[in-house]
Write a protein that holds these residues in place. Structure first.
Motif, PDB file in Angstrom:
ATOM      1  N   ARG A   1      -0.048  -3.403  11.365  1.00 32.58           N
ATOM      2  CA  ARG A   1       1.061  -2.555  10.900  1.00 32.58           C
ATOM      3  C   ARG A   1       2.352  -3.371  10.810  1.00 32.58           C
ATOM      4  NH1 ARG A   1       1.563   1.685   8.119  1.00 32.58           N
ATOM      5  NH2 ARG A   1      -0.136   2.639   9.290  1.00 32.58           N
TER       6      ARG A   1
ATOM      7  N   PHE B   1       2.079  -5.518   7.742  1.00 34.13           N
ATOM      8  CA  PHE B   1       2.161  -4.721   6.529  1.00 34.13           C
ATOM      9  C   PHE B   1       3.592  -4.246   6.287  1.00 34.13           C
ATOM     10  CE2 PHE B   1       1.866  -0.444   4.533  1.00 34.13           C
ATOM     11  CZ  PHE B   1       1.471  -0.866   3.273  1.00 34.13           C
TER      12      PHE B   1
ATOM     13  N   THR C   1       7.810   1.987  -1.090  1.00 33.90           N
ATOM     14  CA  THR C   1       6.825   3.077  -1.113  1.00 33.90           C
ATOM     15  C   THR C   1       7.222   4.186  -2.085  1.00 33.90           C
ATOM     16  OG1 THR C   1       7.847   4.318   0.709  1.00 33.90           O
ATOM     17  CG2 THR C   1       6.257   2.599   1.300  1.00 33.90           C
TER      18      THR C   1
ATOM     19  N   TYR D   1      -7.957  -0.077   5.587  1.00 30.56           N
ATOM     20  CA  TYR D   1      -7.360  -0.579   6.827  1.00 30.56           C
ATOM     21  C   TYR D   1      -8.235  -1.677   7.447  1.00 30.56           C
ATOM     22  CZ  TYR D   1      -4.108   3.424   7.074  1.00 30.56           C
ATOM     23  OH  TYR D   1      -3.120   4.336   6.837  1.00 30.56           O
TER      24      TYR D   1
ATOM     25  N   ILE E   1       3.781   1.328  -3.599  1.00 32.64           N
ATOM     26  CA  ILE E   1       2.805   1.005  -2.558  1.00 32.64           C
ATOM     27  C   ILE E   1       2.829   2.140  -1.537  1.00 32.64           C
ATOM     28  CG2 ILE E   1       2.061  -0.702  -0.856  1.00 32.64           C
ATOM     29  CD1 ILE E   1       3.856  -2.727  -2.392  1.00 32.64           C
ATOM     30  N   THR E   2       1.676   2.754  -1.301  1.00 27.42           N
ATOM     31  CA  THR E   2       1.605   3.940  -0.464  1.00 27.42           C
ATOM     32  C   THR E   2       0.592   3.754   0.655  1.00 27.42           C
ATOM     33  OG1 THR E   2       2.146   5.353  -2.347  1.00 27.42           O
ATOM     34  CG2 THR E   2       1.160   6.423  -0.445  1.00 27.42           C
ATOM     35  N   ASP E   3       0.990   4.110   1.858  1.00 25.66           N
ATOM     36  CA  ASP E   3       0.070   4.151   2.991  1.00 25.66           C
ATOM     37  C   ASP E   3      -0.570   5.538   3.022  1.00 25.66           C
ATOM     38  OD1 ASP E   3      -1.290   3.943   5.342  1.00 25.66           O
ATOM     39  OD2 ASP E   3       0.466   3.667   6.627  1.00 25.66           O
TER      40      ASP E   3
ATOM     41  N   ARG F   1      -6.389   3.865   4.129  1.00 27.49           N
ATOM     42  CA  ARG F   1      -6.211   2.794   3.169  1.00 27.49           C
ATOM     43  C   ARG F   1      -4.761   2.708   2.705  1.00 27.49           C
ATOM     44  NH1 ARG F   1      -9.639   5.626  -1.768  1.00 27.49           N
ATOM     45  NH2 ARG F   1      -7.931   6.845  -2.702  1.00 27.49           N
ATOM     46  N   VAL F   2      -4.422   1.561   2.119  1.00 27.42           N
ATOM     47  CA  VAL F   2      -3.132   1.340   1.474  1.00 27.42           C
ATOM     48  C   VAL F   2      -3.373   1.317  -0.029  1.00 27.42           C
ATOM     49  CG1 VAL F   2      -1.290  -0.328   1.078  1.00 27.42           C
ATOM     50  CG2 VAL F   2      -2.089   0.117   3.398  1.00 27.42           C
ATOM     51  N   GLU F   3      -2.603   2.089  -0.774  1.00 28.47           N
ATOM     52  CA  GLU F   3      -2.797   2.220  -2.217  1.00 28.47           C
ATOM     53  C   GLU F   3      -1.651   1.536  -2.953  1.00 28.47           C
ATOM     54  OE1 GLU F   3      -5.022   6.561  -1.762  1.00 28.47           O
ATOM     55  OE2 GLU F   3      -2.900   6.455  -2.354  1.00 28.47           O
ATOM     56  N   ASP F   4      -1.995   0.816  -4.007  1.00 25.64           N
ATOM     57  CA  ASP F   4      -1.026   0.059  -4.791  1.00 25.64           C
ATOM     58  C   ASP F   4      -1.116   0.541  -6.236  1.00 25.64           C
ATOM     59  OD1 ASP F   4       0.656  -1.756  -5.980  1.00 25.64           O
ATOM     60  OD2 ASP F   4      -0.341  -3.544  -5.202  1.00 25.64           O
TER      61      ASP F   4
END
Length: 338
Positions: A6, A9, A26, A111, A294-296, A302-305
């Motif tokens: 974290r 990130f 974000t 993750y 960019i979203t957590d 998961r992290v989305e781009d």
């Protein structure tokens, strides 16, 4: 993700915000021009063939193609007693324009993967490179296989991104059908059109290309993978190349075909041959249209781009392109062609 991941990130998010001049990466933002160009350079460097084609920014979403390269000879003579000398435009300009459409490159990283990368000092580069390498693959898929730009794409129905944008080969098929040979039979069997690939390529070069391009030294022969069987060509130098390398690398073949250097490019149609110069193919991307967020997403671990940019695939001079499409080869039992 783990607490140490974290921290890494969050530093990555802060760096993206700093580079693009935004407080929060974000929330959807316009990518800064210098970052946009740097990203395009990294995408191009990720795939061998993209280094050979033109990947250029344009200001307008649609317009006349740039006409990169030389389209006709310059030499001539005029009797100035009766006529003025007429200069020629060496750039290939015609009624075909380009239209850049929004293309979404939306990805995610689990993750678990981020945790595995946390121990490496190049954590941020690993996160970045996963996306840029996939965009490079996608551009090759679209360039060779793109048929339409559908409002809603369907990866299940069109796994080679046929519905994302109109690619180079589609432009040749529709814009210059007279430069396409279809359903050609090549092999030493009854009913053949050409006994060898050399003969087919030699004929296509001389019959389908504009005459002043037929002897150009920069022409290459791009060959589909199903034509690389030892029975027909026996060309590959690196059949043991790792899967990841093959996914992005252009394979130089160990002989010429029809007097031209032969190459194999990822995602090129398996039963086709294209004769052109790589710099006759272009990808235009529109300045200032790249958007990112960019979203957590803890609900999916998961992290989305989310990324998007307007782009178009262009054949600069159709007179310098010849396509042998849907090649048929003799069956092993000599029962016919397929």
């Amino acid at each position: 993700m783990r607490n140490d991941t974290r921290t890494l990130f969050n530093a990555y998010l802060a760096r993206q915000g700093e580079l693009n001049g935004v407080a929060d990466a974000t929330r959807k933002f316009a990518v800064a021009p210098t970052v946009e160009q740097r990203l395009e350079d990294r995408i191009r460097e990720s795939a061998d063939f993209l280094k050979l084609v033109n990947v250029v920014p344009v200001d307008q979403q649609s317009g006349e193609k740039l006409g990169l390269g030389i389209s006709q000879p310059a030499a001539g003579r005029t009797d100035t007693n009766s006529a003025d000398r007429q200069p020629r435009n060496l750039v290939a300009l015609d009624s075909r324009g380009y239209a850049a459409v929004q293309t979404n490159f939306d990805t995610f990283i689990k993750y678990q993967q981020l945790d595995a990368w946390a121990k490496f000092p190049d954590f941020q580069a690993r996160v970045r490179n996963q996306t840029t390498q996939q965009i490079a693959r996608d551009r090759l898929m679209i360039g060779w296989n793109g048929e339409t730009a559908a409002p809603n794409t369907n990866l299940t129905t069109y796994p080679l991104l046929q519905d994302v944008n109109v690619g180079w080969l589609k432009h040749i098929r529709t814009g210059a059908p007279q430069r396409v040979m279809e359903g050609v039979k090549i092999g030493d069997a009854s009913g053949t059109d050409y006994k060898t690939f050399d003969a087919a390529v030699f004929d296509a070069t001389n019959e389908l290309l504009d005459e002043w391009h037929a002897e150009a030294s920069d022409l290459v022969v791009i060959v589909g993978r199903q034509l690389l069987n030892d029975k027909y060509l026996g060309l590959l130098n690196s059949a043991d190349a790792p899967t990841e390398k093959v996914a992005l690398n252009t394979l130089m073949l160990s002989r010429t075909i029809g007097g031209k250097k032969a190459i194999s490019v990822p995602y090129f149609p398996p039963r086709s041959i294209l004769i052109t110069s790589p710099d006759n193919l272009s990808i235009y991307w529109q300045n200032g249209t790249r958007r990112r967020m960019i979203t957590d997403n803890p609900k999916r671990d998961r992290v989305e781009d989310f990324q998007s940019v307007n782009e178009a695939y262009v054949v600069e001079d159709l007179g310098k392109a010849a396509l042998i499409d849907g090649i048929e080869l003799p069956n092993a039992d000599e029962s016919g062609w397929s």
